[in-house]
Write a protein that holds these residues in place. Structure first.
Motif, short mmCIF file in Angstrom:
data_model
loop_
_atom_site.label_atom_id
_atom_site.label_comp_id
_atom_site.label_asym_id
_atom_site.label_seq_id
_atom_site.Cartn_x
_atom_site.Cartn_y
_atom_site.Cartn_z
N LYS A 148 0.76 -1.40 -0.03
CA LYS A 148 -0.01 -0.05 0.06
C LYS A 148 1.12 1.15 0.00
O LYS A 148 0.49 2.21 -0.76
N ALA A 149 1.90 1.07 0.78
CA ALA A 149 2.75 2.37 0.98
C ALA A 149 3.36 2.56 -0.69
O ALA A 149 3.40 3.72 -1.00
N ALA A 150 3.82 1.56 -1.28
CA ALA A 150 4.25 1.87 -2.55
C ALA A 150 3.28 2.44 -3.63
O ALA A 150 3.58 3.27 -4.42
N GLU B 92 18.82 -5.69 2.58
CA GLU B 92 17.46 -6.28 2.58
C GLU B 92 16.34 -4.82 2.67
O GLU B 92 15.43 -4.53 2.13
N HIS B 93 16.82 -4.00 3.56
CA HIS B 93 16.32 -2.81 3.98
C HIS B 93 16.15 -1.89 2.86
O HIS B 93 15.25 -1.32 2.28
N LEU B 94 17.48 -1.79 2.22
CA LEU B 94 17.38 -1.07 1.00
C LEU B 94 16.69 -1.19 -0.26
O LEU B 94 15.92 -0.65 -0.92
N ALA B 95 16.69 -2.70 -0.52
CA ALA B 95 15.66 -3.16 -1.57
C ALA B 95 14.29 -2.78 -1.00
O ALA B 95 13.44 -2.37 -2.08
N ILE B 96 13.75 -2.81 0.12
CA ILE B 96 12.40 -2.51 0.55
C ILE B 96 12.18 -1.06 0.03
O ILE B 96 11.19 -0.81 -0.31
N ILE B 97 13.08 -0.20 0.54
CA ILE B 97 13.15 1.45 0.44
C ILE B 97 13.10 1.64 -1.10
O ILE B 97 11.85 2.25 -1.86
N GLU B 98 13.89 0.83 -1.88
CA GLU B 98 13.79 0.95 -3.40
C GLU B 98 12.54 0.66 -4.08
O GLU B 98 11.96 1.38 -4.89
N ALA B 99 11.82 -0.53 -3.66
CA ALA B 99 10.77 -0.88 -4.20
C ALA B 99 9.46 -0.19 -3.78
O ALA B 99 8.62 0.13 -4.78
N ILE B 100 9.57 0.48 -2.90
CA ILE B 100 8.48 1.21 -2.22
C ILE B 100 8.75 2.59 -3.17
O ILE B 100 7.53 3.15 -3.66
N CYS B 101 9.70 3.30 -3.05
CA CYS B 101 9.74 4.47 -3.78
C CYS B 101 9.73 4.48 -5.37
O CYS B 101 9.26 5.52 -5.81
N ALA B 102 9.90 3.22 -5.77
CA ALA B 102 9.76 3.26 -7.19
C ALA B 102 8.27 2.87 -7.64
O ALA B 102 7.80 2.39 -8.60
N GLY B 103 7.41 2.80 -6.39
CA GLY B 103 5.89 2.54 -6.62
C GLY B 103 5.52 1.14 -7.04
O GLY B 103 4.55 0.74 -7.48
N ASP B 104 6.41 0.17 -6.77
CA ASP B 104 6.20 -1.38 -7.23
C ASP B 104 5.76 -1.93 -6.02
O ASP B 104 6.57 -2.42 -4.94
#
Lengths: 218, 218
Positions: free
Chosen positions: B98-100, B181-193
DNA sequence: CCCGCCAATATTGTCAACAATTCCGCCACC
DNA sequence: GGTGGCGGAATTGTTGACAATATTGGCGGG
């Protein structure tokens, strides 16, 4: 947890459960004030017991308490009910998947039996019975999944949304829609198909959410 | 939640929060008895207030109460901690997705900034700071998701498993594993994925669960 | 006629004392 | 020497009265 001990120490009836059931049964409507003195009289309990009960129910999200202004039955607006269902979807999907992995033959037979009963209830137009079976099915899935924490969370969420659930369940034609969804869930779990059970649960709860939105348009 | 309001209306300090924080901070170890009289003295509150607090904390799953035998800090065995994490996985995945979908530019920048800080903290070997950032990241994701119910559920579950979480976070070499792992989470969310965020969260929490199992082998 | 103040009332919050229960060490008894 | 009952101490549960706080209705001024 024996909900109905045959003769045991249930002499001292628990006020918290009584009030909880009264709320879930609809004896107290959402928004209604719950005045300690009244409850004291109504349930023949001391004020302290009533206070404790309200505190616990507030923690369960069933009542709202504001300082010095007392407690009232929490009113769950549509958007919050939707959120509750989104969480339920995630957690019930987990339970369904786990149940599919752990199910045994006897349990599979039991689920299928519930499915048959549901079919019969729908054929007879017995909505109340269908509702009971529905609840029993979901509860049994949780039990089979063996996920105590998930069960607790779901029980909590269900209590909060019981009113919406009732509205949806009594919509005309609703059982005809949800029956095949339930049967799909049962089949996936009995087949040990965790992935499919997850999907089937999500389909079902999405359908409930849609119905909920429609029901609130009136 | 201001833990130290400068001058505000925190004259009347809330006993429940105090005890809750004491438990989560580790001042009370799991299994320790919580005797009302002692708490009364320790927190300079009336017994009634302490009683209410224990009642509320019991509803939160932080303490266990048995009739006439008092309250103790609930001990969460490994298998239950795992179950808690399985539920967390399901619900946090929902929040991340949802955040993404909802994230804005300012928020994306904030998340990335937390990511940079985490990188720095790991490089400096500052485990405590990393822990704080970790918590803030998860909290911020929940807030961005806008899912109040999910947030409540997660907050509850986090309180119950804070001890295990601490054990894992202080394992040597653990930050190096969880940082990407955290960075991957951040990237995915910021990319709207949304899909990717869901996956990334699950990968991360699986990793935490594995670490938890290893940590308890000692 | 409407609006803000003020007292009366209703309701919740707190406290201290008392009752009930469980726990623990001790002693008689087998 | 072990075991089962038996007080006494510690702790929780309950009750009732009192204090603090919010709400309501009336009253006077604008």
């Amino acid at each position: 947890m024996p909900s109905d001990a045959p003769s045991a120490t249930r002499v001292r009836t628990n006020v918290t459960s009584d009030i909880r059931e009264a709320i879930m049964r609809g004896d107290f409507v959402p928004g209604q004030r719950l005045i300690e003195a009244d409850l004291t009289e109504q349930f023949a309990a001391s004020r302290g017991a009533v206070r404790s009960a309200l505190l616990e129910l507030a923690a369960d999200g069933l009542v709202e308490r504001v300082a010095n202004r007392g407690a009232r039955v929490r009113v769950v607006p549509l958007d919050e009910a939707i959120e509750i269902y989104e969480v339920r979807m995630a957690v019930e999907a987990l339970c369904a998947a786990k149940a599919a992995e752990r199910i045994g033959d006897a349990e599979a037979e039991e689920l299928r039996s519930i499915g048959s009963d549901m079919r019969a209830a729908v054929a007879d137009g017995d909505t109340m019975r269908y509702r009971q079976l529905n609840q029993r099915l979901h509860q049994r899935i949780r039990e089979i999944s063996g996920q105590r924490t998930a069960s607790n969370v779901l029980e909590r969420l269900r209590a909060q949304s019981v009113r919406q659930q009732f509205k949806v369940a009594t919509m005309p034609g609703r059982p005809q829609v949800s029956l095949p969804e339930h049967l799909a869930i049962i089949e996936a779990i009995c087949a040990g198909d965790a992935e499919g059970a997850d999907r089937a649960i999500r389909v079902h709860l999405s359908s409930v959410m849609d119905a909920m939105r429609k029901a609130s348009e009136n």
